[in-house]
Design a protein around this motif. Structure first.
Motif, PDB file in Angstrom:
ATOM      1  N   VAL A  38       0.849  -1.200   0.000  1.00 40.19           N
ATOM      2  CA  VAL A  38       0.000   0.000   0.000  1.00 40.19           C
ATOM      3  C   VAL A  38       0.882   1.247   0.000  1.00 40.19           C
ATOM      4  CG1 VAL A  38      -1.757   1.292   1.247  1.00 40.19           C
ATOM      5  CG2 VAL A  38      -1.826  -1.206   1.232  1.00 40.19           C
ATOM      6  N   TYR A  39       0.708   2.087  -1.009  1.00 41.83           N
ATOM      7  CA  TYR A  39       1.458   3.338  -1.106  1.00 41.83           C
ATOM      8  C   TYR A  39       1.074   4.266   0.041  1.00 41.83           C
ATOM      9  CZ  TYR A  39       2.412   8.124  -2.619  1.00 41.83           C
ATOM     10  OH  TYR A  39       2.809   9.439  -2.678  1.00 41.83           O
ATOM     11  N   LEU A  40       2.095   4.887   0.674  1.00 44.30           N
ATOM     12  CA  LEU A  40       1.842   5.787   1.798  1.00 44.30           C
ATOM     13  C   LEU A  40       2.183   7.238   1.483  1.00 44.30           C
ATOM     14  CD1 LEU A  40       3.261   3.617   4.737  1.00 44.30           C
ATOM     15  CD2 LEU A  40       0.865   3.882   4.030  1.00 44.30           C
ATOM     16  N   ASP A  41       3.403   7.490   1.011  1.00 49.10           N
ATOM     17  CA  ASP A  41       3.828   8.879   0.812  1.00 49.10           C
ATOM     18  C   ASP A  41       5.026   8.899  -0.136  1.00 49.10           C
ATOM     19  OD1 ASP A  41       3.796  11.612   1.104  1.00 49.10           O
ATOM     20  OD2 ASP A  41       4.828  11.635   3.046  1.00 49.10           O
ATOM     21  N   SER A  42       5.390  10.087  -0.590  1.00 50.97           N
ATOM     22  CA  SER A  42       6.558  10.239  -1.452  1.00 50.97           C
ATOM     23  C   SER A  42       7.056  11.672  -1.408  1.00 50.97           C
ATOM     24  CB  SER A  42       6.237   9.835  -2.899  1.00 50.97           C
ATOM     25  OG  SER A  42       5.234  10.674  -3.442  1.00 50.97           O
ATOM     26  N   ILE A  43       8.345  11.841  -1.697  1.00 51.78           N
ATOM     27  CA  ILE A  43       8.957  13.163  -1.849  1.00 51.78           C
ATOM     28  C   ILE A  43       9.794  13.125  -3.113  1.00 51.78           C
ATOM     29  CG2 ILE A  43      10.571  14.854  -0.909  1.00 51.78           C
ATOM     30  CD1 ILE A  43       9.764  14.082   1.848  1.00 51.78           C
TER      31      ILE A  43
END
Length: 324
Positions: A38-43
């Motif tokens: 499950v994708y949570l966050d990214s920068i």
């Protein structure tokens, strides 16, 4: 479906962190159910990122990005990644390792730079060691072992006095290929040299040197144990090679040649168990390039023979496209 062409991953418990030089982004995923991450966050907007390493408490991640600086991220909450500190690289920073409060950065032609990252929001430069074209580093006790690209060797730095590191020139050891990924486990150094044989100067069509094992239980007397040579091609740059050890297994991976798995229970005679080659489904010019690369590949046995003799498996997989 956000990740495309992953360059490096780290796992801590139920969380996976990945970087992609294609999208220039750090991603976090929940892998409580490994079959359904499950994708949570990214920068994003991180430049030409290459490698990353956890801080010692695993609440931070250090990412080297060649000319685009070295970044330190606060990942204590994987659902909300934070950019913490930033380091200006001396040159094309490619490799990184962390031990305790210290971070060693492979600054390529400017050698190895050491930082105090006890406060990830305020990294402090400590010292630099002129080792030459350094691609990767591994901190082991009071020593840093370096994979040197151009000179095709391993170099050792004594960091007993962290403010005044000393390159131990008498401990330099030649490799059969380019010094790339290095890692140390239980007193043995493993150096991944991939498909970059020392005698080759052009792209494609030759046998690489694979990886080498060195006994460094006495850090001041490195002894060569064995070399495992692998088939494959050098398809171009960046051809990044890494090696990881788990128990009696060595996992050697490269940008274009997939993952080779070796039984290293007898370090004098590593035995190849499997070759997993992950090939993206390409179209247009990318498909033409893949065909060109196939033409350059050194002669290989048939698929059936390869499976029997070497344990070779080819997996076709779609890239994860960035939907932003």
């Amino acid at each position: 479906n956000r990740l495309k062409r992953c360059h490096d991953i780290l796992v801590n418990g139920n969380y996976l962190f990945a970087i992609s030089a294609t999208t220039k982004t750090l991603y976090s995923f929940d892998i409580s159910n490994p079959t359904n991450p499950v994708y949570l966050d990214s920068i994003g907007n991180l430049g030409n990122i290459r490698q990353m390493e956890f801080t010692s408490d695993k609440k931070g991640i250090v990412i080297v990005a060649r000319t685009s600086q070295t970044y330190i991220f606060d990942v204590s909450n994987p659902k909300k990644l934070k950019k913490a500190g930033r380091i200006d690289n001396l040159e094309l920073a490619t490799g990184v390792d962390v031990s305790g409060n210290y971070c060693a950065i492979a600054d390529r032609t400017h050698g190895v730079t050491i930082f105090d990252i006890s406060d990830i929001y305020n990294p402090v430069g400590i010292s630099n060691a002129p080792t030459g074209e350094t691609q990767d580093v591994d901190i082991y006790g009071n020593y840093i072992y370096c994979g040197i690209w151009g000179d095709r060797c391993i170099k050792v730095i004594d960091i007993t006095d962290i403010d005044n590191p000393v390159v131990l020139t008498d401990l330099q050891r030649s490799l059969g290929g380019r010094g790339d990924g290095v890692t140390i486990r239980d007193g043995y150094l493993y150096a991944a040299t991939g498909q970059h044989d020392g005698s080759a100067t052009s792209t494609g069509g030759y046998i690489g040197s694979g990886f080498e094992i060195w006994d460094v239980r006495d850090p001041k007397k490195p002894v060569h144990v064995s070399t495992a040579r692998m088939d494959g091609i050098w398809a171009g740059t960046p051809d990044i090679w890494k090696i990881e050890i788990s128990g009696n297994l060595a996992y050697v991976c490269g940008s274009y040649n997939g993952v080779y798995i070796y039984d290293i229970s007898n370090k004098n005679n590593p035995i190849r168990l499997e070759h997993v080659q992950i090939v993206a489904k390409l179209t247009g010019k990318e498909e033409e390039k893949k065909e060109d690369l196939a033409d350059m590949r050194a002669p290989a046995p048939t698929a059936k023979a390869a499976k029997t003799a070497h344990g070779s498996v080819e997996i076709f997989a779609d890239d994860f496209e960035d939907d932003d």
